[in-house]
Design a protein around this motif. Sequence first.
Motif, PDB file in Angstrom:
ATOM      1  N   PRO A  23       6.906 -32.351  32.946  1.00 13.92           N
ATOM      2  CA  PRO A  23       6.963 -32.283  34.405  1.00 13.92           C
ATOM      3  C   PRO A  23       5.588 -32.549  35.008  1.00 13.92           C
ATOM      4  CG  PRO A  23       7.931 -30.327  33.420  1.00 13.92           C
ATOM      5  CD  PRO A  23       7.272 -31.098  32.318  1.00 13.92           C
ATOM      6  N   ALA A  24       5.561 -33.273  36.095  1.00 17.62           N
ATOM      7  CA  ALA A  24       4.298 -33.523  36.780  1.00 17.62           C
ATOM      8  C   ALA A  24       3.839 -32.228  37.430  1.00 17.62           C
ATOM      9  CB  ALA A  24       4.483 -34.611  37.827  1.00 17.62           C
ATOM     10  N   GLY A  25       2.565 -31.994  37.392  1.00 16.84           N
ATOM     11  CA  GLY A  25       2.042 -30.842  38.112  1.00 16.84           C
ATOM     12  C   GLY A  25       0.972 -30.084  37.370  1.00 16.84           C
ATOM     13  N   ILE A  26      -0.096 -29.838  38.051  1.00 12.45           N
ATOM     14  CA  ILE A  26      -1.179 -29.030  37.501  1.00 12.45           C
ATOM     15  C   ILE A  26      -0.652 -27.611  37.340  1.00 12.45           C
ATOM     16  CG2 ILE A  26      -3.471 -28.092  37.989  1.00 12.45           C
ATOM     17  CD1 ILE A  26      -3.986 -30.717  39.564  1.00 12.45           C
ATOM     18  N   VAL A  37       2.669 -30.546  17.851  1.00 12.10           N
ATOM     19  CA  VAL A  37       2.889 -31.408  19.022  1.00 12.10           C
ATOM     20  C   VAL A  37       1.547 -31.886  19.560  1.00 12.10           C
ATOM     21  CG1 VAL A  37       3.811 -31.478  21.373  1.00 12.10           C
ATOM     22  CG2 VAL A  37       5.005 -30.154  19.612  1.00 12.10           C
ATOM     23  N   LEU A  38       1.478 -33.158  19.893  1.00 13.43           N
ATOM     24  CA  LEU A  38       0.305 -33.720  20.561  1.00 13.43           C
ATOM     25  C   LEU A  38       0.641 -33.842  22.039  1.00 13.43           C
ATOM     26  CD1 LEU A  38      -2.069 -36.432  19.529  1.00 13.43           C
ATOM     27  CD2 LEU A  38      -0.814 -36.803  21.640  1.00 13.43           C
ATOM     28  N   VAL A  39      -0.235 -33.334  22.889  1.00 15.53           N
ATOM     29  CA  VAL A  39      -0.052 -33.443  24.343  1.00 15.53           C
ATOM     30  C   VAL A  39      -1.172 -34.323  24.882  1.00 15.53           C
ATOM     31  CG1 VAL A  39      -0.005 -32.206  26.544  1.00 15.53           C
ATOM     32  CG2 VAL A  39       1.057 -31.184  24.522  1.00 15.53           C
ATOM     33  N   THR A  40      -0.789 -35.305  25.662  1.00 13.26           N
ATOM     34  CA  THR A  40      -1.761 -36.176  26.308  1.00 13.26           C
ATOM     35  C   THR A  40      -1.415 -36.254  27.786  1.00 13.26           C
ATOM     36  OG1 THR A  40      -2.845 -38.347  26.193  1.00 13.26           O
ATOM     37  CG2 THR A  40      -0.477 -38.314  25.820  1.00 13.26           C
ATOM     38  N   GLN A  41      -2.449 -36.349  28.620  1.00 14.27           N
ATOM     39  CA  GLN A  41      -2.213 -36.439  30.059  1.00 14.27           C
ATOM     40  C   GLN A  41      -3.079 -37.532  30.658  1.00 14.27           C
ATOM     41  OE1 GLN A  41      -3.030 -32.659  31.966  1.00 14.27           O
ATOM     42  NE2 GLN A  41      -4.867 -32.324  30.774  1.00 14.27           N
ATOM     43  N   GLU A  42      -2.549 -38.154  31.678  1.00 18.04           N
ATOM     44  CA  GLU A  42      -3.222 -39.250  32.359  1.00 18.04           C
ATOM     45  C   GLU A  42      -4.621 -38.838  32.809  1.00 18.04           C
ATOM     46  OE1 GLU A  42      -2.233 -42.096  36.210  1.00 18.04           O
ATOM     47  OE2 GLU A  42      -0.638 -40.912  35.320  1.00 18.04           O
ATOM     48  N   SER A  43      -5.579 -39.723  32.616  1.00 15.42           N
ATOM     49  CA  SER A  43      -6.984 -39.538  33.020  1.00 15.42           C
ATOM     50  C   SER A  43      -7.721 -38.477  32.207  1.00 15.42           C
ATOM     51  CB  SER A  43      -7.090 -39.209  34.510  1.00 15.42           C
ATOM     52  OG  SER A  43      -6.539 -40.249  35.283  1.00 15.42           O
ATOM     53  N   LEU A  58      -1.425 -27.995  31.772  1.00 15.46           N
ATOM     54  CA  LEU A  58      -1.755 -29.293  32.336  1.00 15.46           C
ATOM     55  C   LEU A  58      -2.777 -29.110  33.451  1.00 15.46           C
ATOM     56  CD1 LEU A  58       1.769 -30.977  32.481  1.00 15.46           C
ATOM     57  CD2 LEU A  58       0.063 -31.075  30.656  1.00 15.46           C
ATOM     58  N   SER A  59      -3.820 -29.914  33.416  1.00 16.04           N
ATOM     59  CA  SER A  59      -4.933 -29.731  34.349  1.00 16.04           C
ATOM     60  C   SER A  59      -5.152 -30.924  35.271  1.00 16.04           C
ATOM     61  CB  SER A  59      -6.215 -29.459  33.559  1.00 16.04           C
ATOM     62  OG  SER A  59      -6.511 -30.560  32.718  1.00 16.04           O
ATOM     63  N   ARG A  60      -4.243 -31.903  35.204  1.00 11.14           N
ATOM     64  CA  ARG A  60      -4.421 -33.115  36.010  1.00 11.14           C
ATOM     65  C   ARG A  60      -3.074 -33.574  36.564  1.00 11.14           C
ATOM     66  NH1 ARG A  60      -9.334 -35.347  34.306  1.00 11.14           N
ATOM     67  NH2 ARG A  60     -10.154 -34.322  32.471  1.00 11.14           N
ATOM     68  N   ILE A  76       8.504 -25.241  28.148  1.00 17.00           N
ATOM     69  CA  ILE A  76       7.761 -25.715  29.316  1.00 17.00           C
ATOM     70  C   ILE A  76       7.914 -24.626  30.366  1.00 17.00           C
ATOM     71  CG2 ILE A  76       7.561 -27.504  31.061  1.00 17.00           C
ATOM     72  CD1 ILE A  76       8.882 -29.398  28.996  1.00 17.00           C
ATOM     73  N   LEU A  77       6.789 -24.082  30.781  1.00 16.16           N
ATOM     74  CA  LEU A  77       6.785 -22.908  31.654  1.00 16.16           C
ATOM     75  C   LEU A  77       5.980 -23.167  32.920  1.00 16.16           C
ATOM     76  CD1 LEU A  77       5.799 -20.660  28.677  1.00 16.16           C
ATOM     77  CD2 LEU A  77       8.048 -20.667  29.719  1.00 16.16           C
ATOM     78  N   PRO A  78       6.364 -22.527  34.028  1.00 16.01           N
ATOM     79  CA  PRO A  78       5.556 -22.630  35.244  1.00 16.01           C
ATOM     80  C   PRO A  78       4.225 -21.928  35.046  1.00 16.01           C
ATOM     81  CG  PRO A  78       7.338 -21.064  35.549  1.00 16.01           C
ATOM     82  CD  PRO A  78       7.537 -21.690  34.193  1.00 16.01           C
ATOM     83  N   ALA A  79       3.248 -22.261  35.840  1.00 16.43           N
ATOM     84  CA  ALA A  79       1.902 -21.702  35.698  1.00 16.43           C
ATOM     85  C   ALA A  79       1.883 -20.179  35.826  1.00 16.43           C
ATOM     86  CB  ALA A  79       0.965 -22.315  36.736  1.00 16.43           C
TER      87      ALA A  79
END
Length: 85
Positions: A23-26, A37-43, A58-60, A76-79
């Motif tokens: 899901p999109a979202g910081i 699991v490998l996690v990659t995020q844009e930028s 997720l930080s971006r 996948i959990l909310p902040a």
Amino acid sequence: MTTSRTTTSEMWELPENAALRLPAGIGIVVRVERGTVLVTQESDLDDHVLEPGDEFMLSRPGLAVAWALSEAALSILPAVHRMAA
């Protein structure tokens, strides 16, 4: 196999080499329950390898993907999950 469902607070089972669009979202938290699991995020120049019990927030903004390096299960959990823990 690739899936793009993007809901929160759910458990996902991924076969080896499967990818999951996150899901999109910081502030979204990815927690590995089983497997690797490998996690990659844009930028983000770094990729993050997570083992069972590891969490990554997720930080971006933008695209983020989880890739199962082995058969895996992840949540996948909310902040707010991290603030309440």
